[in-house]
Write an enzyme that holds these catalytic residues in place. Structure first.
Site, PDB file in Angstrom:
ATOM      1  N   HIS A  33      26.827  43.992  40.698  1.00  0.00           N
ATOM      2  CA  HIS A  33      25.785  43.545  41.632  1.00  0.00           C
ATOM      3  C   HIS A  33      24.648  44.525  41.837  1.00  0.00           C
ATOM      4  CE1 HIS A  33      29.229  41.871  43.482  1.00  0.00           C
ATOM      5  NE2 HIS A  33      28.531  40.489  43.193  1.00  0.00           N
ATOM      6  N   CYS A 139      33.083  22.945  41.019  1.00  0.00           N
ATOM      7  CA  CYS A 139      34.026  24.507  41.283  1.00  0.00           C
ATOM      8  C   CYS A 139      33.438  25.525  42.067  1.00  0.00           C
ATOM      9  CB  CYS A 139      33.459  24.982  39.949  1.00  0.00           C
ATOM     10  SG  CYS A 139      34.306  26.955  39.763  1.00  0.00           S
ATOM     11  N   CYS A 142      31.607  29.087  41.813  1.00  0.00           N
ATOM     12  CA  CYS A 142      30.616  28.754  41.042  1.00  0.00           C
ATOM     13  C   CYS A 142      29.743  28.308  41.553  1.00  0.00           C
ATOM     14  CB  CYS A 142      30.501  28.378  40.155  1.00  0.00           C
ATOM     15  SG  CYS A 142      30.749  28.614  38.184  1.00  0.00           S
ATOM     16  N   CYS A 164      37.539  25.102  35.607  1.00  0.00           N
ATOM     17  CA  CYS A 164      36.456  25.225  35.534  1.00  0.00           C
ATOM     18  C   CYS A 164      36.448  26.798  34.669  1.00  0.00           C
ATOM     19  CB  CYS A 164      35.521  26.348  36.630  1.00  0.00           C
ATOM     20  SG  CYS A 164      34.216  27.322  36.851  1.00  0.00           S
ATOM     21  N   LYS A 318      33.704  39.689  31.411  1.00  0.00           N
ATOM     22  CA  LYS A 318      32.702  40.408  32.204  1.00  0.00           C
ATOM     23  C   LYS A 318      33.146  41.140  33.436  1.00  0.00           C
ATOM     24  CE  LYS A 318      29.370  38.009  35.784  1.00  0.00           C
ATOM     25  NZ  LYS A 318      30.094  36.835  36.366  1.00  0.00           N
TER      26      LYS A 318
END
Ligand code: MSP
Length: 539
Positions: A33, A139, A142, A164, A318
């Site tokens: 972030h 999901c 998401c 997902c 990730k």
């Protein structure tokens, strides 16, 4: 000559409105972030320092099932949960990494809720919304409706369930009455947009993916939910709340006055919009497909561009909290400082591509480039002016620079132009590399010019003066150019160099124009102190 304008805008249009995604408040921030925030902040500071009419917006995304469930699991209400995370985690993040945002929007702000209702009502009145039945997968991780080809078969504890592919968690089967946005009507207009405005979606890899996706045609989008109530009510049917992404995307216009029909807010909107959106590539599709379709339906201009940056990878994956690879930004800033955080992520990773994070690489670059490269250079130049000239900066030679100094000084304008052009393309890594050519040039120049030898010989006083005059001039320009990236260290160096005025007002498009008082003053400590391995490793 007016400066080249970013993204091919008319030179007199100096507006630069840049946004970050608004962050989910289900959890605390990690360095992924912070990466988006820092990139947006560097671009905004650059444009501000170029005199452009700049506005940086960031904020939080607080509605939807994900936040609701997190709040319930923590035995509180979603609003109370969001309030404490915004105050204790998300706003403090901005201070941790030195973000100079102009506004902070929360989707629970009244101005936002009014704007969403107004926008939705307009689309409904104009026939872009209809009632229907949604049957399919969702999901919550998401906050997205999923197609069958976006799912994988579960194994082990999830045997027999659909998962997902991103979250590796079971999706939910939904069957409910929903309102739908006629997004299918916009496949052709969107393809026309990608064609006529080729830099609308960047980088190229993300653009190709989006174009391919839309070429397959678009389904209508379910934009309401009726099985829970944590959201903005659909104005004509309060038994429904607005789908969280439809709600969230509108923050980019609600923050600049879309919801309020007053002359001031209309002027503010006209002044700022359209925006440049910076997002992670995982959410580029929402921004490059759904968002422009919504705007086209409402008759509003589409954004200047949607830039999907890469992911920070940890151990090849990730980085994410849910996979326990999350690293808190403070873990890094407490050891290396916020400037090094900002510099490292934007210098080491080609902006637009994925990049692996490691403590070893961070520490190596910190010591080689910041402590030894830039920091040491700054200390040496200031110390030599103090030692050899009692702190008075020698004047530029009356008969002008000799060729060697002239070449050094001329490089400033070239590096600034290259950096500005790179920043205009959001190639932040390239812009920093252009500025760094000056750091390397100046270091190389001092090695050859050897002012410490000249200082031993009174007959060569004029030469020594020229060397330090040129060095201070170039170092001042580098300080101006690096200010958007490393605001703290450059502000200290600016003071030490006797720079006149606020460094944040120095023009990055003409950094050689800076002026000083003619006196340097000691740098308190070094700009980038060496860090013991024990400290770096402990983090
Ligand atoms: N709330 C939505 C955005 C709505 S914008 C109208 C959302 N929030 S998020 O908090 O999950 O993510 C925000 C941003 O952080 C995304 O752009 C996402 O790509 C970015 N990142 C999250 N993890 C990341 C990395 N590991 N690396 C780089 N960026 C990452 O999505």
């Amino acid at each position: 000559m007016p400066s080249p304008s970013p993204a091919g805008r008319a030179p007199d249009d100096r507006a630069f409105y840049i946004t970050t995604p608004i962050f989910y408040v289900n959890d605390v921030p990690h360095i992924g972030h912070a990466y988006t925030e820092v990139a947006a902040d560097v671009l905004a500071r650059w444009h501000r320092q170029a005199g452009d009419d700049t506005w940086l917006l960031t904020g939080t995304d607080e509605h939807g099932q994900k936040i609701l469930r997190t709040a319930v699991a923590n035995e509180t209400t979603p609003k109370a949960w969001a309030d404490q995370l915004v105050e204790n985690a998300w706003k403090p993040l901005l201070a941790t990494i030195d973000i100079a945002n102009d506004d902070f929007i929360r989707t629970t702000d009244e101005r936002h809720e009014i704007a969403v209702a107004r926008f939705l009502q307009k689309l409904y009145d104009d026939g872009h919304i209809y009632a229907g039945e949604y049957e399919g997968y969702y999901c919550v991780g998401c906050e997205e409706y999923k197609q069958a080809d976006e799912l994988v078969d579960g194994e082990g504890e999830f045997e027999g369930q659909k998962l997902c592919a991103i979250h590796s968690r079971p999706v939910e089967v939904l069957k409910e009455k929903n309102y739908f946005f006629r997004m299918s009507d916009f496949a052709k207009p969107l393809l026309d947009l990608y064609e006529s405005q080729p830099d609308f979606v960047q980088p190229e890899s993300v653009r190709n993916e989006i174009v391919q996706f839309v070429k397959h045609g678009l389904d209508d989008l379910s934009i309401s939910r009726s099985t829970f109530d944590w959201g903005i009510k659909v104005p004509w049917d309060p038994t429904h709340v607005v789908y969280v992404w439809f709600d969230a995307l509108l923050n980019y216009v609600s923050a600049i006055g879309y919801g309020i029909d007053s002359p001031e807010e209309r002027a503010e909107f006209a002044r700022r919009w359209p925006a440049h959106h910076l997002v992670g590539k995982d959410i580029a599709r929402f921004h490059a497909v759904i968002w422009p379709a919504m705007l086209l339906a409402a008759g509003l201009p589409v954004p200047h561009r949607v830039f999907g940056h890469g992911w920070l990878l940890v151990g090849g994956e990730k980085m994410s909290k849910s996979k326990l690879t999350g690293i808190a930004p403070q873990q890094i800033t407490e050891v290396f400082g916020s400037d090094a955080f900002r510099y490292y992520f934007l210098r080491a990773i080609t902006f637009g591509q994925d990049g692996s994070f490691s403590w070893e690489d961070l520490s190596a670059r910190y010591h080689a480039e910041l402590a030894n490269g830039f920091g040491n250079l700054a200390s040496r130049v200031v110390a030599m002016v103090e030692r050899y000239f009692d702190g008075t900066v020698p004047a530029v030679p009356a008969d002008g620079w000799a060729p060697r100094e002239q070449a050094l000084v001329d490089a400033v304008a070239r590096a600034a132009a290259d950096a500005d052009s790179a920043m205009g393309r959001f190639a932040i890594h390239e812009a920093i590399a252009s500025v760094w050519t000056l750091v390397d040039d100046l270091n190389g120049y001092l090695t050859v010019a050897e002012p410490w030898q000249l200082a031993k010989d009174d007959a060569r006083r004029a030469e020594l003066e020229a060397v330090l005059a040129a060095s201070v001039h170039v170092l001042g320009a580098v300080t101006v150019l690096l200010s958007p990236v490393m605001p703290k260290a450059t502000a200290r160096l600016w003071d030490a160099l006797g720079g006149e005025g606020d460094i944040r007002d120095q023009d990055v498009r003409d950094p050689g124009a800076w002026r000083g008082s003619g006196r340097v003053s000691a740098l308190e400590g070094t700009l980038f102190p060496r860090i013991e391995e024990a400290d770096a490793g402990a983090a």
